[in-house]
Design an enzyme around this catalytic site. Structure first.
Site, PDB file in Angstrom:
ATOM      1  N   LYS A 239     -16.713  -5.953   1.854  1.00  0.00           N
ATOM      2  CA  LYS A 239     -17.821  -5.836   0.910  1.00  0.00           C
ATOM      3  C   LYS A 239     -18.830  -6.980   1.043  1.00  0.00           C
ATOM      4  CE  LYS A 239     -14.192  -4.191  -2.146  1.00  0.00           C
ATOM      5  NZ  LYS A 239     -13.205  -4.610  -3.153  1.00  0.00           N
TER       6      LYS A 239
ATOM      7  N   ARG B 135      -4.514  -8.944  -8.429  1.00  0.00           N
ATOM      8  CA  ARG B 135      -5.049 -10.294  -8.607  1.00  0.00           C
ATOM      9  C   ARG B 135      -6.479 -10.189  -9.122  1.00  0.00           C
ATOM     10  NH1 ARG B 135      -8.656  -9.918  -4.473  1.00  0.00           N
ATOM     11  NH2 ARG B 135      -7.967  -8.736  -2.662  1.00  0.00           N
TER      12      ARG B 135
ATOM     13  N   LYS C 162      -3.873   3.356   9.075  1.00  0.00           N
ATOM     14  CA  LYS C 162      -4.028   2.130   8.291  1.00  0.00           C
ATOM     15  C   LYS C 162      -2.734   1.321   8.274  1.00  0.00           C
ATOM     16  CE  LYS C 162      -6.580   2.508   4.458  1.00  0.00           C
ATOM     17  NZ  LYS C 162      -7.109   3.068   3.190  1.00  0.00           N
TER      18      LYS C 162
ATOM     19  N   LYS D  82       0.804  -1.233   0.000  1.00  0.00           N
ATOM     20  CA  LYS D  82       0.000   0.000   0.000  1.00  0.00           C
ATOM     21  C   LYS D  82       0.834   1.279   0.000  1.00  0.00           C
ATOM     22  CE  LYS D  82      -4.008  -2.059   2.132  1.00  0.00           C
ATOM     23  NZ  LYS D  82      -5.307  -1.637   2.599  1.00  0.00           N
TER      24      LYS D  82
ATOM     25  N   GLU E   2      -5.958   1.884  -3.274  1.00  0.00           N
ATOM     26  CA  GLU E   2      -4.956   0.813  -3.348  1.00  0.00           C
ATOM     27  C   GLU E   2      -5.197  -0.010  -4.607  1.00  0.00           C
ATOM     28  OE1 GLU E   2      -5.167  -2.471  -0.668  1.00  0.00           O
ATOM     29  OE2 GLU E   2      -7.334  -2.527  -0.630  1.00  0.00           O
TER      30      GLU E   2
ATOM     31  N   VAL F  86     -12.809 -11.101  -5.859  1.00  0.00           N
ATOM     32  CA  VAL F  86     -14.003 -11.897  -5.542  1.00  0.00           C
ATOM     33  C   VAL F  86     -15.167 -11.476  -6.449  1.00  0.00           C
ATOM     34  CG1 VAL F  86     -15.682 -12.431  -3.722  1.00  0.00           C
ATOM     35  CG2 VAL F  86     -13.286 -12.073  -3.131  1.00  0.00           C
TER      36      VAL F  86
ATOM     37  N   GLU G 245      -4.125   8.411   6.702  1.00  0.00           N
ATOM     38  CA  GLU G 245      -4.910   8.921   5.584  1.00  0.00           C
ATOM     39  C   GLU G 245      -6.029   9.796   6.105  1.00  0.00           C
ATOM     40  OE1 GLU G 245      -4.939   5.702   1.989  1.00  0.00           O
ATOM     41  OE2 GLU G 245      -6.824   5.993   3.022  1.00  0.00           O
TER      42      GLU G 245
ATOM     43  N   ASN H 247      -5.358  -4.022  -6.062  1.00  0.00           N
ATOM     44  CA  ASN H 247      -5.334  -5.458  -5.792  1.00  0.00           C
ATOM     45  C   ASN H 247      -4.737  -6.140  -7.013  1.00  0.00           C
ATOM     46  OD1 ASN H 247      -6.390  -5.525  -3.163  1.00  0.00           O
ATOM     47  ND2 ASN H 247      -8.413  -5.141  -3.983  1.00  0.00           N
TER      48      ASN H 247
HETATM   49  P1  ADP Z   1      -8.374  -3.272   3.090  1.00  0.00           P
HETATM   50  O1  ADP Z   1      -7.220  -3.594   2.219  1.00  0.00           O
HETATM   51  O2  ADP Z   1      -8.205  -3.645   4.513  1.00  0.00           O
HETATM   52  O3  ADP Z   1      -9.674  -3.745   2.521  1.00  0.00           O
HETATM   53  P2  ADP Z   1      -8.795  -0.574   2.085  1.00  0.00           P
HETATM   54  O4  ADP Z   1      -7.755   0.448   2.054  1.00  0.00           O
HETATM   55  O5  ADP Z   1      -9.175  -1.216   0.790  1.00  0.00           O
HETATM   56  O6  ADP Z   1      -8.404  -1.682   3.169  1.00  0.00           O
HETATM   57  O7  ADP Z   1     -10.121   0.017   2.737  1.00  0.00           O
HETATM   58  C1  ADP Z   1     -11.256  -0.761   2.988  1.00  0.00           C
HETATM   59  C2  ADP Z   1     -12.471   0.124   3.129  1.00  0.00           C
HETATM   60  O8  ADP Z   1     -12.284   1.065   4.199  1.00  0.00           O
HETATM   61  C3  ADP Z   1     -12.762   0.979   1.918  1.00  0.00           C
HETATM   62  O9  ADP Z   1     -13.537   0.324   0.959  1.00  0.00           O
HETATM   63  C4  ADP Z   1     -13.513   2.139   2.545  1.00  0.00           C
HETATM   64  O10 ADP Z   1     -14.837   1.760   2.789  1.00  0.00           O
HETATM   65  C5  ADP Z   1     -12.813   2.320   3.868  1.00  0.00           C
HETATM   66  N1  ADP Z   1     -11.730   3.331   3.756  1.00  0.00           N
HETATM   67  C6  ADP Z   1     -10.423   3.099   3.549  1.00  0.00           C
HETATM   68  N2  ADP Z   1      -9.724   4.243   3.506  1.00  0.00           N
HETATM   69  C7  ADP Z   1     -10.593   5.249   3.699  1.00  0.00           C
HETATM   70  C8  ADP Z   1     -10.492   6.677   3.797  1.00  0.00           C
HETATM   71  N3  ADP Z   1      -9.328   7.304   3.693  1.00  0.00           N
HETATM   72  N4  ADP Z   1     -11.625   7.376   4.020  1.00  0.00           N
HETATM   73  C9  ADP Z   1     -12.809   6.765   4.143  1.00  0.00           C
HETATM   74  N5  ADP Z   1     -12.977   5.443   4.084  1.00  0.00           N
HETATM   75  C10 ADP Z   1     -11.889   4.672   3.868  1.00  0.00           C
END
Ligand code: ADP
Length: 510
Positions: free
Chosen positions: A238, A295, A159, A117, A291, A298, A201, A293
């Site tokens: 999700k 790959r 994060k 990330k 970010e 799902v 973030e 993915n």
């Molecule tokens: P992971 O890899 O753990 O799934 P992500 O970075 O993809 O983490 O974030 C997962 C979810 O968290 C996102 O789909 C969103 O709903 C929420 N999220 C992540 N970052 C933010 C942010 N900066 N502001 C608001 N929501 C966030």
């Protein structure tokens, strides 16, 4: 064409999904399985199956050495990682290559560049794509995190660099909370991923999660296959994915700009194979890279529905050197996927167990991806997803109606004792999904990531709802009996057919 075997380094629904396309293209298949999966459907489905260890993922599906040994032993030429497990581990790609196997996915280098990330944020900065504001790299401690937060403004999210599935993530609203939140999240990340590095973030309020499916040829050529909106989440994970994204229907210019950004990144890193660029979109239509993915996802079926493509076939042909990058496919209609989990529908905590009865919807526009066709068991050792049900419609409304019917036709029940009572620990989120498809905000496409949190009616236990509905029903009955106009109400069916009353009856029956 004489095709060489593909070992599928995964289990369950994922292995079956990949094996199905291998079959269609003439690639022989090799499954792997652990102790817990001795009788699992995915092992039976493939042409060969190799036992690779005990039930704990570390001893089997996450053990790169054992997976590579299984591939060598069976004469496999390709290794498809599926999603989860080893699918985003560069060291696994390198282990495959070292053993003379072809990894069906991006290079280890792309994975490092985009899968990590923090590294990914630096890569998109260099390419000029906007990302969520925050720290440039990792922050060493709470004090450093507080400094960044002060600059970008609260609330912020801490994060985990190695994060996934929402683990190692904490919302922080003020300076006073930073220190303890940092400690907690970093500890959680260290436990879950073996890496406690954190970054900061800005927390985007009322966000939409929108992602772009891309496919690169590894030489700088790439296409996108449209977007998916996955804003409906519980515990940052999700449960509902759809395309087109309802939020982008309001901001078509944002959609086009996101496609361009996605292509810029995919081409910029000479990405090879299927990947997904995740973004956050706010209520004003601003978008920020989140970010990548590296790959298959799902939720890839919704993209396959509207583009008429088979993403796994594209991956396999690219690995076999038989792939030519097509033009960007047209997208037709609307598709939705929901994830059916063995979990408590009110708390979302896993509730695996033995299955007594299972039945999936059928029809021309419905697809059920699962590894359960008859009674089986959702294992405590792995992700408790039972199936993904996806639907296509010419419009979103049509897809929603089809999904409503499909979910009503779906049945998953624990076994019954000889006197007919349900026994065992299995619970599913089916009632929750049925509520979701009927929910006003979902129906109107007003789907921010906090929808579930802000809609307690989706998770209120049936018994509570039953009490409320029963009170209304009894009051109405009383009204019908005692009032003058009441006697003119001929038909109580209208009331009875209200969904919650049907749910009540169903609940009482089961
Ligand atoms: P992971 O890899 O753990 O799934 P992500 O970075 O993809 O983490 O974030 C997962 C979810 O968290 C996102 O789909 C969103 O709903 C929420 N999220 C992540 N970052 C933010 C942010 N900066 N502001 C608001 N929501 C966030």
């Amino acid at each position: 064409m004489n095709r060489l075997p593909v070992l599928i380094a995964n289990r369950g629904e994922i292995t079956i999904r990949i094996a199905r396309t291998c079959r269609a293209l003439g690639f022989p298949t090799v499954a792997i399985y652990s102790d817990a999966d001795r009788f699992a459907e995915h092992a039976r489905y493939c042409d060969q199956a190799v036992w690779i260890g005990s039930s704990a993922p570390k001893e089997s599906y996450l053990n790169a050495e054992k997976v590579v040994a299984a591939a060598k032993q069976t004469g496999a030429r390709y290794v498809h990682p599926g999603y989860g497990f080893l699918s985003e581990r560069p060291h696994f790609v390198e282990a495959c290559e070292k053993a003379g196997l072809i990894f069906v996915g991006p290079s280890a280098e792309s994975m490092r560049q985009m899968g990590d990330k923090i590294q990914a944020r630096a890569t998109v900065d260099a390419l000029g794509v906007s990302r969520v504001p925050g720290s440039k790299g990792a922050v060493a401690n709470g004090a450093e995190a507080a400094k960044v937060a002060q600059k970008i403004g609260y609330p912020v999210l801490l994060k985990a660099a190695a994060g996934g599935g929402g683990k190692g993530m904490r919302r922080v609203d003020s300076g006073a909370e930073v220190e303890s939140a940092f400690e907690g999240a970093s500890r959680e990340a260290l436990g879950a991923f073996g890496d406690g590095s954190m970054y900061v973030e800005k927390l985007i309020l009322e966000p939409h999660h929108v992602e772009i499916q891309v496919f690169g040829d590894g030489k700088g050529g790439a296409i996108h296959l449209g977007e998916r909106e996955c804003s409906i989440q519980r515990r940052h994970q999700k449960v509902w994915e759809e395309t087109p994204a309802p939020i982008l229907e309001k901001f078509p210019k944002t959609r086009e700009a996101m496609f361009l950004s996605a292509l810029k990144i995919t081409r910029g890193v000479k990405y090879s194979g299927a990947g997904t660029l995740e973004f956050i979109v706010d209520e004003k239509g601003n978008y920020y890279f989140l970010e990548m993915n590296t790959r298959l996802q799902v939720e890839h079926p919704v993209t396959e529905w509207v583009t008429g493509t088979d993403l796994v076939a594209m991956q396999l042909l690219l690995a076999a050197g038989e792939f030519e990058l097509p033009s960007i496919p047209e997208r037709r209609g609307s598709a939705i996927e929901v994830r059916l989990y063995a979990e408590d529908p009110h708390t979302f905590l896993p509730a695996p167990g033995k299955i007594g009865l299972i039945q999936f919807p059928s029809g021309a526009f419905v697809r059920s991806d699962t590894s359960f066709s008859a009674a089986g068991e959702v294992s405590v050792h792995y992700d408790p997803m039972i199936a993904k049900i996806s639907i296509w419609g010419r419009t979103r409304e049509e897809a929603m109606e089809r999904l409503r019917v499909a979910l009503d036709e779906t049945r998953v029940e624990p076994p019954r004792s000889t006197d007919g009572l349900q026994v065992g620990s299995l619970r599913t989120n089916l009632t929750f999904l049925r509520r979701l498809v009927r929910h006003e905000r979902v129906r109107s496409g007003d789907t921010t990531t906090d929808l579930i949190e802000k809609s307690p009616e989706l998770t209120v236990p049936l018994e509570v709802q039953v009490t409320r509905e029963m009170a209304i029903a009894l009051a109405l009955q009383h009204f019908v009996q005692v009032s003058e106009i009441g006697s003119k109400i001929q038909n109580l069916e209208g009331i009875r057919s209200s969904w919650s009353l049907r749910a009540l009856e169903e609940g009482l029956r089961s």
